[in-house]
Design a protein around this motif. Structure first.
Motif, PDB file in Angstrom:
ATOM      1  N   LEU A  13      12.799  -6.944  -3.191  1.00 39.20           N
ATOM      2  CA  LEU A  13      11.823  -6.219  -3.979  1.00 39.20           C
ATOM      3  C   LEU A  13      10.677  -5.786  -3.090  1.00 39.20           C
ATOM      4  O   LEU A  13      10.142  -6.589  -2.336  1.00 39.20           O
ATOM      5  CB  LEU A  13      11.260  -7.134  -5.069  1.00 39.20           C
ATOM      6  N   THR A  14      10.295  -4.500  -3.170  1.00 38.55           N
ATOM      7  CA  THR A  14       9.033  -4.083  -2.571  1.00 38.55           C
ATOM      8  C   THR A  14       8.246  -3.397  -3.675  1.00 38.55           C
ATOM      9  O   THR A  14       8.778  -3.074  -4.734  1.00 38.55           O
ATOM     10  CB  THR A  14       9.247  -3.070  -1.435  1.00 38.55           C
ATOM     11  N   ARG A  15       6.993  -3.163  -3.380  1.00 37.41           N
ATOM     12  CA  ARG A  15       6.145  -2.496  -4.346  1.00 37.41           C
ATOM     13  C   ARG A  15       6.707  -1.112  -4.667  1.00 37.41           C
ATOM     14  O   ARG A  15       6.747  -0.682  -5.809  1.00 37.41           O
ATOM     15  CB  ARG A  15       4.764  -2.372  -3.712  1.00 37.41           C
ATOM     16  N   TYR A  16       7.157  -0.430  -3.610  1.00 35.97           N
ATOM     17  CA  TYR A  16       7.720   0.902  -3.755  1.00 35.97           C
ATOM     18  C   TYR A  16       8.882   0.887  -4.738  1.00 35.97           C
ATOM     19  O   TYR A  16       9.009   1.752  -5.605  1.00 35.97           O
ATOM     20  CB  TYR A  16       8.195   1.343  -2.376  1.00 35.97           C
ATOM     21  N   ARG A  17       9.752  -0.140  -4.608  1.00 36.53           N
ATOM     22  CA  ARG A  17      10.925  -0.200  -5.475  1.00 36.53           C
ATOM     23  C   ARG A  17      10.543  -0.527  -6.922  1.00 36.53           C
ATOM     24  O   ARG A  17      11.167  -0.036  -7.852  1.00 36.53           O
ATOM     25  CB  ARG A  17      11.918  -1.226  -4.934  1.00 36.53           C
ATOM     26  N   VAL A  18       9.531  -1.381  -7.058  1.00 35.15           N
ATOM     27  CA  VAL A  18       9.102  -1.703  -8.422  1.00 35.15           C
ATOM     28  C   VAL A  18       8.581  -0.449  -9.103  1.00 35.15           C
ATOM     29  O   VAL A  18       8.911  -0.162 -10.262  1.00 35.15           O
ATOM     30  CB  VAL A  18       8.020  -2.800  -8.398  1.00 35.15           C
ATOM     31  N   VAL A  19       7.767   0.321  -8.361  1.00 35.43           N
ATOM     32  CA  VAL A  19       7.270   1.576  -8.938  1.00 35.43           C
ATOM     33  C   VAL A  19       8.444   2.480  -9.280  1.00 35.43           C
ATOM     34  O   VAL A  19       8.504   3.084 -10.354  1.00 35.43           O
ATOM     35  CB  VAL A  19       6.309   2.269  -7.952  1.00 35.43           C
ATOM     36  N   GLY A  20       9.424   2.544  -8.355  1.00 28.38           N
ATOM     37  CA  GLY A  20      10.608   3.365  -8.611  1.00 28.38           C
ATOM     38  C   GLY A  20      11.307   2.928  -9.883  1.00 28.38           C
ATOM     39  O   GLY A  20      11.694   3.765 -10.708  1.00 28.38           O
TER      40      GLY A  20
END
Ligand code: HEA
Ligand code: HEA
Ligand code: CUA
Ligand SMILES: [Cu+2]
Lengths: 333, 198, 632
Positions: free
Chosen positions: B164-171
């Motif tokens: 999980l990264t922040r970018y993926r959570v936003v995605g």
């Protein structure tokens, strides 16, 4: 593309020259020179709007110049500040326009429009059916077998209901000196009122872009005193007069009948204009050239030079055939 | 200078505010919804012009399959919303599995819909009438949106599998929002599709 | 955070973090909004030149009656390309793409747009669409059915070549770019405003951009759907527009104008924005009626969606429909009158200096009112029904487009030239160029009112003498060339000054908005420290700016740890987050290449290979997103 080849340049030049002469038989298209009640209402509307626009424009330019004139003074002429300016913005930007626009809206869209709108059923005494074609106009009269093209005769002082339809793309019927315009749209029949208050020739022009020869899709409305009109209509309803024919008729039957009709003969094509009374028309090719033996001859030989792209092929006939054909067409009175 | 000081204790994304990616998706969805509004409007316009709708010889749309399938699609919203919630709480495993479940269901939906479509095209061609043209255009555009969603899901599944990264959570949040919109759009489209039965 | 680092080193660090790749590669892979804005600027300028040359050819053909410089087919292509180029490839990308992109982040105190790579993509897609459209010129199959491309003329039955396919596909294509651009502008204005810049402190330029972008997002789908229907009918034999199979030609017109009218406000809104930037600077005071003007900008974009049928007054719609749309068309005037008088009284109550940018805005106001007044005339149904499709319409929209939307662009070019290049333009020549352009515009477009009233219909490739049109047409043509000279003066001035102009310094005009607080040309990172905003004219708040500088010295609010920019809440502009921006990427241009090839294959009906090409585009997307901003 359809370029005019060099050898046609001469005939093109001639076309230009004849066009000058032609203007006389077409009439003008001046919306501010009305030939009937509807258009005079529109012209009146325009003049009033122009006066209003003149005032509005003068106020704005005046304020601009005032701003320049008083560029070193940080207040309004009366000494007002930001408050006063804000009040002026609301007054001139909201209140005045609302008053002006409401007045214009009511006057134009209810009172003027009532005169220019499509005529109510049975409020007219003559019905003309005009059909737009690429790039000419077919004309019929209700209750008569008369068929003609491009030159529409109407009686003066008579409310005429014109039904506008199209055979192909969208065209728009407009005779600037008589009334507003109306589009001819596939699948619809639109109505418009024609009313001329004096005899004359009123030029009109197709005003929806319809392809290559949109520019040469003009028409003429000939307003005549009612008796003259009735005589004309009676004559147009007859089959061809000089229809006995001879050599010209044979050429016509061979080359032209697939597209053109001459009532009273076997020719009944409907691709091009009805030619039954061709000789009574003053122009050819939707007001593109004058109708005289010379031009008719050249039109048949090379209509593409006058109207590049129009749907009538050029016919390079021998001069004997051509002479006979022109003589025959000239006899169609 | 309170704002400057605030920059030091920045609120981290994912919590309260909606991230930029979500906003971008919201605008995108607005534009797509307008596109569907246009399609539906056109459908109604053409219907208003017609005497018979559907025209003679065209079967009236079947009720059962579209309604059932739409219910299925709308139900996938549940695991998707859960997935977004878990991802925000950094629970990668559950999020991944919920997303995977939704994706499987959605792929099934798409397959059945395409099957339906091909049997219908065999019955009446989109070239036959404005009704048929509009009918198939509307459905195909709707299915395309499901296809895009599935593609997004597959990509997210691949990315989430590796952490999980922040970018993926936003995605993921943006994608879930997209799906919710697609669900609503599908309901509208189905209502329009079935409207001759009403 | 970097509290201990002294200022010069902090600048160094920012410089290093934001330094672009050198050379051409840097431009190809750039995600910097300023570079993308410049790319947009140069590209749209070339399209403007093309559209202008087409216009001059039209005018030369029409200079006298019965001229044969070009035949009807060529004329129709030139006419359509002129309209399509100017609307879709010049004015929208110029105002939103070039001005919006370059200036909006600078005005709100951001370091980039919200989605930098998407921003790059919208440029490359735009370029691809433009090249796609112009390739039609080389096969002599340019669109030829007019810029609104009415059916059935545009159906295969009447237009067999690729001309209309080029039109429909190019508009779908460029629509993708405009939608992405608008989306980016909206999210940027919503989220990237400097701390403290609540909605009511946002510069009016940004309101105008926001309104235009919102209108774009909601207007374009109608055009896209329309073009998709057209292509399905032309290429696949579907039926939407032909009566024989239950279609309706008016469907095309409705959808086109549902897009088309909001479109005209999209065209003019950014120009309003430029005017509301230039006027306060040179009148040396705040705009009066600021909230009213902001509201008017949003309102005009909104009401603009409810007036489309005034382009169809003569199609024979029912009277009730006509009256409704006429009333709406009158209503849409009010926001414009509010703005006009707000500008006028700001000038009046201020102490204006009439330098070149303000001159252009003066010209803009005069032309806008002229064109607006003829617009009101068209909102009166009977007058429209008489004068629609004549040169009176051509006069209306050229005054309001060329006069009102393009003049502020020239004014804006002068106004922000020092900011972008760091050099001053030549004031005297600039003022002269205004007067020449002004005179040329009047001479070109004013007589069109008269020939329109004399019954000259538009889109005619020639006309016959003796109708009283000849003189006016000749004047218009002469005017067109005067106009061209004026434009060349503008561009020559800017080109020369770009090389030789005197250094301008950061704030030559003492403008009110944030772009004037930073050096000219702006550094790659725009703002060394993120300012805190307390009013719509932060550059005039000297105390706050001083405080900013002190904060910078203390190392507060610099954000130099990476590609970072602050993110604020939508309404109040409270600091909410720090976003890490993505680095340069080569994928957007590659993706655009794949999409362009795909459209070329669609055009030539190679559907399978077209799908393959679009699949490649999707692969580019995957590769692009594999690189996450936080990783760099
Ligand atoms: C920038 C683009 C732009 C803008 C802003 C406008 C603004 C307006 N337009 Fe125009 N219009 C076009 C671009 C634009 N138009 C184009 C391109 C076409 C033709 C398309 C084609 O056919 O190819 C067209 C065509 C067009 C038509 C159809 C004509 C036809 O084809 O038959 C109509 C009809 O109502 C119309 C109306 C208006 C009105 C009422 C406004 C109003 O918004 C204007 C408001 C502004 C003002 C009024 C100025 C302020 C005035 C004052 C401050 C003075 C005081 C005023 C009062 C007291 C009232 N326009
Ligand atoms: C943004 C919109 C826009 C702009 C700016 C213009 C600008 C001009 N337009 Fe027009 N025009 C339209 C939009 C626009 N137009 C539309 C939509 C139509 C309707 C089309 C249709 O009916 O389908 C139309 C139609 C139209 C017609 C009607 C044709 C007809 O109906 O038959 C005419 C005729 O005179 C005309 C003329 C002009 C002229 C002389 C200019 C001049 O202002 C042009 C001046 C520009 C130049 C002279 C170029 C100079 C630039 C350079 C030299 C740049 C140098 C380059 C670099 C430095 C790289 N335009
Ligand atoms: Cu017929 Cu134009
Ligand atoms: Cu409009």
């Amino acid at each position: 593309m359809t370029r005019v080849p060099a050898h046609r340049a001469a005939s093109v030049g001639l076309a230009a020259a004849t066009a000058v002469l032609l203007a006389g038989c077409g009439g003008s298209q001046d919306t501010l020179d009305p030939g009937g009640r509807p258009e005079s209402k529109i012209a009146h509307l325009f003049w009033v709007m122009l006066a209003g626009a003149g005032i509005g424009f003068a106020v704005v330019v005046g304020l601009l110049l005032l701003g320049w004139w008083r560029r070193d003074r940080a207040d309004l002429p009366g000494g007002g500040g930001e408050r006063a300016a804000l009040r002026l913005v609301v007054g001139l930007g909201v209140v005045v326009p609302i008053v002006v626009l409401v007045a214009l809206f009511v006057w134009a869209d209810f009172f003027v429009a009532r005169v220019t709108n499509a005529p109510a059923a049975s409020s007219t005494s003559l019905t003309v059916h005009v059909t737009g074609h690429d790039w000419w106009w077919g004309v019929r009269y209700r209750g008569s077998s008369a068929v003609t093209a491009n030159e529409i005769h109407i009686p003066t002082h008579t409310r005429v209901d014109l039904i506008a339809t199209t055979e192909d793309v969208i065209h728009s019927f407009w005779v600037p000196e008589l009334n507003r315009k109306i589009d001819m749209i596939p699948g619809r029949s639109n109505h418009i009122l024609l009313e001329a208050d004096h005899p004359g020739r009123f030029r009109g022009q197709c005003s929806e872009f319809c392809g290559l020869q949109h520019a040469h899709m003009a028409l003429v409305v000939v307003a005549q005193p009612p008796q003259t009109f009735r005589a004309w209509l009676a004559k147009l309803a007859q089959p061809a007069a000089g229809g006995s024919g001879g050599a010209g008729a044979e050429v016509f039957a061979r080359d032209c009948a697939s597209c053109h009709a001459i009532r009273g003969t076997a020719a009944d094509g409907n691709v091009g204009p009805d030619l039954t009374h061709l000789a009574t028309r003053r122009t050819l090719g939707a007001i593109t050239i004058r109708n005289d033996p010379d031009h008719l001859r050249r039109w048949i030989r090379d209509s593409q030079a006058y109207k590049p792209g129009n749907l009538m092929p050029s016919f390079p006939l021998g001069s004997r055939d051509l002479d006979a054909l022109v003589a025959y067409l000239g006899s169609l009175d | 200078m309170s704002a400057h000081d605030a920059s030091v204790r920045v609120v981290r994304a994912g919590e309260a505010a909606r991230p930029n990616g979500w906003w971008g998706m919201a605008i995108f969805v607005a534009s797509e919804a307008t596109l569907f509004g246009t399609l539906v409007g056109t459908y109604l316009y053409l219907r208003g012009q017609a005497h018979h709708w559907p025209p003679a010889g065209v079967p009236r749309p079947a009720l059962l399959a579209p309604l059932g399938l739409t219910t299925l699609l709308v139900l996938t919203a549940l695991p998707l919303v859960l997935a977004a919630g878990w991802a925000r709480q950094a629970k990668r495993g559950p999020a991944w599995r919920a997303l995977g479940l939704a994706t499987v269901l959605q792929i099934g939906y798409l397959g059945l819909q395409l099957h339906e479509l091909s049997t219908q095209i065999a019955q009446f061609s989109p070239r036959a009438s404005s009704y048929a043209s509009m009918y198939f255009t509307l459905l195909v555009v709707a299915h395309l949106h499901v296809l895009v969603g599935v593609a997004l899901n597959l990509w997210l599944l691949a990315r989430l599998a590796r952490g999980l990264t922040r970018y993926r959570v936003v995605g993921l949040r943006a994608t879930v929002f997209y799906w919710l919109a697609v669900d609503v759009i599908t309901v509208v489209v189905v209502a329009v599709q079935l409207s001759p039965r009403l | 955070m970097a509290v201990a680092v002294p200022p010069p080193e902090r600048l160094d660090r920012l410089e290093r973090v934001w330094l672009p790749r050198p050379g051409v590669l840097g431009w190809l892979t750039t995600v910097d909004h300023k570079r993308i804005g410049l790319l947009y600027f140069w590209t749209t300028l070339v399209f403007f030149g093309a559209g202008g040359v087409e216009a001059l050819l039209l005018r030369t053909q029409l200079a006298r009656a019965d001229a044969h410089l070009v035949g009807p087919e060529t004329f129709d292509q030139l006419l359509t390309m002129h309209g399509v180029t100017m609307i879709f490839f010049f004015i929208i990308p110029m105002t939103t793409g070039a001005f919006g992109n370059y200036l909006l982040p600078l005005m709100i105190g951001a370091r980039d747009m919200a989605f930098p790579r998407l921003n790059a993509l919208s440029y490359w897609i735009f370029l691809g669409a433009g090249l796609f459209l112009y390739s039609s010129m080389f096969v002599h199959a340019a669109p030829n059915a007019g810029w609104f491309d009415y059916v059935p003329l545009a159906l295969r039955q009447y237009d067999r070549g690729l001309n209309v396919d080029y039109y429909a596909l190019a508009l779908i294509f460029v629509g993708i770019s405009s939608t992405m651009g608008a989306l980016n502008l909206i999210v940027t204005t919503f989220r990237l405003r400097a701390p403290g810049m609540s909605m009511n402190r946002m510069p009016l330029f940004c309101f105008a951009q926001l309104a235009a972008a919102l209108a774009l997002v909601f207007a374009l789908p109608a055009l896209t759907a329309d073009c998709i229907f057209l292509e399905l009918q032309r290429k696949a034999g579907f039926h939407f527009f032909d009566v024989a199979h239950g279609g309706d030609p008016l469907l095309w017109q409705h959808l086109f104008w549902i897009f088309g009218h909001p479109e005209v406000y999209i065209i003019v809104l950014p120009a309003f924005g430029i005017a509301t930037s230039i006027i306060p600077t040179f009148a040396r005071r705040r705009m009066i009626a600021f909230p009213l003007v902001a509201m008017a900008e949003l309102l005009v974009a909104f009401i603009g969606f409810g007036v489309w049928a005034h382009h169809m007054f003569s199609t024979g719609l029912s009277t009730a429909t006509l009256v409704f749309f006429a009333a709406a068309s009158m209503m849409v005037v009010i926001p414009s009158t509010i703005q006009v008088f707000a500008w006028l009284f700001t000038v009046n109550i201020g102490t204006p200096v009439f330098r070149a940018p303000l001159l252009f805005i003066g010209g803009f106001i005069a032309f806008f009112v002229l064109g607006g007044l003829s617009g009101i005339m068209f909102a009166a149904i009977p007058f429209d029904q008489a004068l629609t499709d004549t040169y009176f319409v051509v006069a209306h929209f050229h005054f309001i487009i060329f006069g009102a939307a393009v003049f502020p662009i020239f004014g804006g070019m002068y106004y922000w030239f020092p900011k972008v290049t760091g050099r001053m333009y030549h004031e005297r020549i600039a003022q002269a160029s205004f007067w020449v352009t002004f005179a040329g515009t009047m001479l070109t477009f004013f007589p069109m009112h008269i020939v329109g009233l004399l019954g000259m219909t538009r889109r005619v490739y020639t006309y016959e003498p003796g109708l009283g049109w000849d003189v006016y047409n000749l004047l218009e043509t002469v005017g067109g060339f005067v106009l061209a000279i004026g434009l060349l003066m503008i561009f020559a001035n800017l080109a020369w000054s770009g090389l030789r102009g005197a250094p301008a310094g950061p704030d030559p005009f003492y403008g009110g908005t944030l772009e004037w607080t930073i050096p000219s040309p702006p550094p790659h990172y725009n703002f060394a420290l993120i300012p805190t905003v307390t009013s719509p004219y932060p550059n005039w708040d000297s105390r706050e700016r001083l405080a900013d500088r002190e904060a910078f010295a203390r190392g507060v609010g610099v954000l130099d740890a990476g590609h970072e920019t602050p993110v604020s809440t939508v309404a109040d502009g409270m600091l909410d987050d720090v976003a890490t921006m993505p680095a340069e990427s080569g994928w957007p241009p590659l993706l655009a290449v794949a999409v362009t090839v795909g459209f070329g294959l669609l055009l030539t009906s190679h559907y399978a290979t077209a799908c393959a090409s679009f699949a490649l585009a999707v692969l580019c997307l995957v590769a692009w997103h594999a690189h996450e901003p936080e990783e760099s």
